[in-house]
Design an enzyme around this catalytic site. Structure first.
Site, PDB file in Angstrom:
ATOM      1  N   ASN A  35      -2.775 -22.177  27.379  1.00 23.17           N
ATOM      2  CA  ASN A  35      -3.242 -23.511  26.751  1.00 23.17           C
ATOM      3  C   ASN A  35      -2.572 -24.342  27.359  1.00 23.17           C
ATOM      4  O   ASN A  35      -2.526 -24.351  28.160  1.00 23.17           O
ATOM      5  CB  ASN A  35      -2.719 -22.957  25.271  1.00 23.17           C
ATOM      6  CG  ASN A  35      -3.354 -24.060  24.021  1.00 23.17           C
ATOM      7  OD1 ASN A  35      -4.136 -24.851  24.450  1.00 23.17           O
ATOM      8  ND2 ASN A  35      -3.505 -22.913  23.085  1.00 23.17           N
ATOM      9  N   HIS A  63      17.999 -18.711  42.814  1.00 22.74           N
ATOM     10  CA  HIS A  63      18.925 -18.978  43.267  1.00 22.74           C
ATOM     11  C   HIS A  63      19.453 -17.673  43.976  1.00 22.74           C
ATOM     12  O   HIS A  63      20.736 -17.865  42.568  1.00 22.74           O
ATOM     13  CB  HIS A  63      19.545 -20.461  43.486  1.00 22.74           C
ATOM     14  CG  HIS A  63      19.088 -21.843  43.658  1.00 22.74           C
ATOM     15  ND1 HIS A  63      18.740 -22.224  44.590  1.00 22.74           N
ATOM     16  CD2 HIS A  63      18.225 -22.073  43.118  1.00 22.74           C
ATOM     17  CE1 HIS A  63      17.427 -23.579  44.454  1.00 22.74           C
ATOM     18  NE2 HIS A  63      17.279 -23.204  42.937  1.00 22.74           N
ATOM     19  N   THR A 113      14.635 -13.290  28.850  1.00 25.62           N
ATOM     20  CA  THR A 113      14.827 -12.891  30.088  1.00 25.62           C
ATOM     21  C   THR A 113      15.827 -11.169  30.696  1.00 25.62           C
ATOM     22  O   THR A 113      15.615 -11.415  31.350  1.00 25.62           O
ATOM     23  CB  THR A 113      16.755 -13.374  29.743  1.00 25.62           C
ATOM     24  OG1 THR A 113      17.169 -12.351  28.727  1.00 25.62           O
ATOM     25  CG2 THR A 113      16.116 -14.785  29.608  1.00 25.62           C
ATOM     26  N   LYS A 131      10.334  -5.435  16.517  1.00 26.32           N
ATOM     27  CA  LYS A 131       9.797  -4.349  15.785  1.00 26.32           C
ATOM     28  C   LYS A 131       8.627  -3.747  17.150  1.00 26.32           C
ATOM     29  O   LYS A 131       8.297  -4.467  17.866  1.00 26.32           O
ATOM     30  CB  LYS A 131       9.315  -4.676  14.911  1.00 26.32           C
ATOM     31  CG  LYS A 131       7.731  -5.158  14.732  1.00 26.32           C
ATOM     32  CD  LYS A 131       7.698  -5.277  13.223  1.00 26.32           C
ATOM     33  CE  LYS A 131       5.953  -6.001  12.812  1.00 26.32           C
ATOM     34  NZ  LYS A 131       5.533  -6.313  11.842  1.00 26.32           N
TER      35      LYS A 131
END
Length: 135
Positions: A35, A63, A113, A131
């Site tokens: 999108n 880095h 992450t 879930k």
């Protein structure tokens, strides 16, 4: 590095809406939707039938940790992989080194992450599995 060294591959029946910025190498599978105002950086791979909401970022630029005089050390671009059939909501950020499994939903605004297993709903900052979804 030339453009030939940083290819952008886009599968059949894939739509990429206006304002999206892609820096290769990037691979986007068949039947995908990216999108408006997406941001895909080097070493990002989207499987087939992946839907990406507006304002979503796939950020591989990072880095090494440098010494105290300059903490941002040498550049690195750990890959991002998104499995087939996954839906990434609006304004999600996915960081380098993450694999999102097949058939997942990532809730709007999440910051991913760490890896998300197949067929899971995940959300939050940082994103956590909320879930398990049916196959």
């Amino acid at each position: 590095m030339s453009a030939e060294d940083r290819p952008i591959r886009v599968g059949a029946r894939t739509n990429i809406y206006r304002g999206t910025e892609i820096t290769g190498p990037v691979t986007i599978g068949n039947g995908c939707l990216v999108n408006r105002d997406g941001y895909l950086r080097s070493n990002t791979t989207l499987g087939d039938n992946v839907m990406v909401g507006p304002f979503t970022r796939f950020v591989t630029d990072s880095h090494e940790i440098g010494p105290s005089t300059k903490r941002g050390g040498a550049n690195k671009w750990p890959p991002i992989i998104v499995g087939d059939g996954t839906w990434i909501g609006a304004s999600v950020t996915v960081l380098g080194g993450v694999t999102i499994g097949r058939g997942c939903i990532i809730a709007a605004g999440a910051v991913v992450t760490s890896d998300i297993p197949d067929n899971c709903l995940a959300g939050g900052v940082p994103a956590k599995v909320i879930k398990k979804l049916s196959d």
